[in-house]
Design a protein around this motif. Structure first.
Motif, PDB file in Angstrom:
ATOM      1  N   HIS A  40       2.591   7.760   1.797  1.00  0.00           N
ATOM      2  CA  HIS A  40       2.097   9.100   1.475  1.00  0.00           C
ATOM      3  C   HIS A  40       1.460   9.730   2.706  1.00  0.00           C
ATOM      4  O   HIS A  40       1.745  10.885   3.066  1.00  0.00           O
ATOM      5  N   ASP A  41       0.602   8.985   3.387  1.00  0.00           N
ATOM      6  CA  ASP A  41      -0.097   9.512   4.557  1.00  0.00           C
ATOM      7  C   ASP A  41       0.874   9.785   5.709  1.00  0.00           C
ATOM      8  O   ASP A  41       0.745  10.798   6.408  1.00  0.00           O
TER       9      ASP A  41
ATOM     10  N   ASP B  74       0.845  -1.187   0.000  1.00  0.00           N
ATOM     11  CA  ASP B  74       0.000   0.000   0.000  1.00  0.00           C
ATOM     12  C   ASP B  74       0.885   1.243   0.000  1.00  0.00           C
ATOM     13  O   ASP B  74       1.392   1.657   1.043  1.00  0.00           O
TER      14      ASP B  74
ATOM     15  N   ASP C  79      -0.030   4.197  -0.414  1.00  0.00           N
ATOM     16  CA  ASP C  79      -0.688   5.329   0.235  1.00  0.00           C
ATOM     17  C   ASP C  79      -0.264   5.467   1.694  1.00  0.00           C
ATOM     18  O   ASP C  79      -0.347   6.551   2.270  1.00  0.00           O
TER      19      ASP C  79
END
Length: 492
Positions: free
Chosen positions: A462-463, A457, A459
């Motif tokens: 990114h988070d 993942d 993301d």
């Protein structure tokens, strides 16, 4: 504004002419190169281990096929189930060679994270039963422990603040010690303009130099081979690194407004660095242990032993095996199957999994809780905040490893669901073999065995980077504002 810019330009030139500036930047660049190299070497070792596992799986399948062809010929030799990869039960329990894998992410070289103690390769087998998800590691992966904790993240999170302190820690304070500050204060210029030029020059030089050095180090060592799908995360990490540098510059400015002299300023800043690098992380680790209820591995082992003893001794085994057979059409009437070794093993494992599932789930819940709590506790220190952002972007954080263990357990259930109907079908209706052949010859679906499907993942990184950027920016502003207020007038 023009005078402020001229001051900034003059101060920038002075900082660039200092030998200390180039000594600090050169040392930091060497450390970044070494950290990136070690990260790249670790990732290469992981990829080599995964390639070796894939080759081992391919060799196991090829050997099974060769054995099938050999066993399909008449022979007087007795072939037991544990020697027979042509039998579904024998292959599952003795010859199955598959792995759950956690491939390195595109940015894995940024931070070692959990990967130095938790390998990315798990052998999935049915030769024995266990209540834990984390005991089937390939021992070869432990050689990476020799790499230690010095990596790219260590340089950025731990050493960069020291570089900032070395260059910005005595700005204004040194002028006070030498008496130059009185001459500056006598000029028609305010302390904010002077401090802005001094700390702004250092901040601009350090942000530009460290970002350039970090990027070059990653490129030169091959630590990042592709940025596909990670450009946003890399941009956020660059912003987070800049915010991290500016935070420590703001801390230097705030300490300078105490007007205690260069020695005192450096002492305060080094103590702050020690506090946030050593003391606060240690306290956060202790708090995480106190705030979470860790399941007892001893209790789980004892429960495992008790369940297996209950099945093996007395009448529980036959009774539970008969109950397990009742769910299979046409098996309830076959009393002889209760004593069949493969049926007893399948029934035992099903009973074992059902009875111990609560223990397994308690450990998985604990892993998720400790990973989530650690992310919050990391905010107590800018060092751990930035380090966790790098681990999240690298995919080496504890949360990803917990998810990997859960997916490995799910993969084991998938394999069982694949083999179980084939084993039961053979037990209900034995497949005839060639005359004089001793092997079962009822299983040759080696290529049909489910493969583990790793997930990544992007993301998450990114988070994590976005959260760190927001928090470090807020903390940096929180340090800069009181410094700005205190610089309203020169000290008496």
């Amino acid at each position: 504004m023009s005078r402020a810019l001229r001051l900034l330009a003059v101060e920038t030139g002075m900082v660039l002419r200092e030998k200390l500036t180039w000594a600090v930047l050169a040392t930091l660049f060497a450390a970044l190169l070494l950290g990136a190299h070690m990260g790249a070497a670790r990732v290469d070792a992981e990829r080599a281990a995964l390639a070796g596992a894939a080759a081992e799986e391919a060799r196991a399948v090829a050997t099974a096929r060769e054995t099938f062809a050999r066993y399909a010929q008449p022979t007087p030799a007795k072939i037991n189930a544990w020697q027979d990869p042509t039998n579904a039960f024998g292959y599952m329990t003795q010859f199955l060679t598959v792995h759950a894998v956690k491939p390195p992410s595109p940015l894995a070289a940024l931070a070692t994270g959990q990967s130095d103690v938790q390998p990315a390769l798990v052998r999935v087998s049915f030769g024995s039963s266990t209540v834990f998800d984390d005991v089937a590691y390939e021992l070869g992966s432990a050689v990476r422990l020799k790499l230690g904790a010095f990596d790219f993240a260590f340089v950025l999170a731990v050493l960069v603040p020291l570089a900032v302190i070395a260059l910005a820690g005595t700005r204004l304070s040194a002028e006070g010690d030498s008496g130059t500050l009185r001459l500056i204060a006598a000029q028609p210029i305010g302390p904010r303009a002077v401090a802005g030029a001094k700390f702004g020059a250092v901040a601009g030089i350090l942000v530009a130099a460290i970002l350039a050095q970090a990027g070059f180090a990653l490129w030169a060592t091959g630590a990042i081979r592709s940025v596909a799908g990670t450009t946003t995360t890399l941009a956020l990490l660059a912003g987070t690194l800049a915010a991290y540098i500016l935070l420590w510059v703001a801390a230097c400015a705030l300490v300078a407004t105490l007007w205690r002299g260069a020695v005192a300023a450096l002492s305060i800043l080094v103590l702050a660095w020690t506090l946030f690098t050593v003391v606060v992380p240690a306290a956060a680790s202790l708090a995480a242990d106190l705030l979470t209820d860790k399941p007892s591995r001893i209790a789980a082992i004892d429960a495992s032993r008790q369940v297996q003893d209950d099945f093996a001794n007395g009448s529980a085994g036959p009774r539970l095996t008969a109950q397990w057979l009742n769910r299979i059409p046409g098996a309830a009437e076959r009393a002889d199957l209760v004593e069949a070794p493969e049926i007893k093993r399948l029934a035992r494992d099903a009973h074992y999994d059902a009875e111990l599932d609560a223990h397994r789930e308690s450990f998985r819940t604990y892993d998720r809780q400790i990973a989530a709590l650690s992310r919050w506790l990391a905010l107590a220190s800018p060092v751990t905040t930035f380090d966790f952002a790098l681990q999240g972007a690298a995919g080496t954080d504890a949360g990803r490893h917990a998810a990997f263990l859960a997916s490995a357990a799910a993969y084991r259930r998938t394999l069982r669901a694949f083999f179980e109907p084939r084993i039961v079908a053979q037990a209900l209706n034995p497949v005839p073999v060639c005359g004089g052949c001793q092997a079962r010859l009822d299983f040759d679906a080696y290529d049909a065995v489910p493969r583990f499907q790793p997930t990544l993942d992007l993301d998450t990184g990114h988070d994590a980077s976005l959260r760190a950027l927001a928090w470090l920016t807020a903390v940096g502003v929180g340090l800069a504002l009181p410094a700005w207020v205190r610089l309203r007038i020169w000290p008496a």
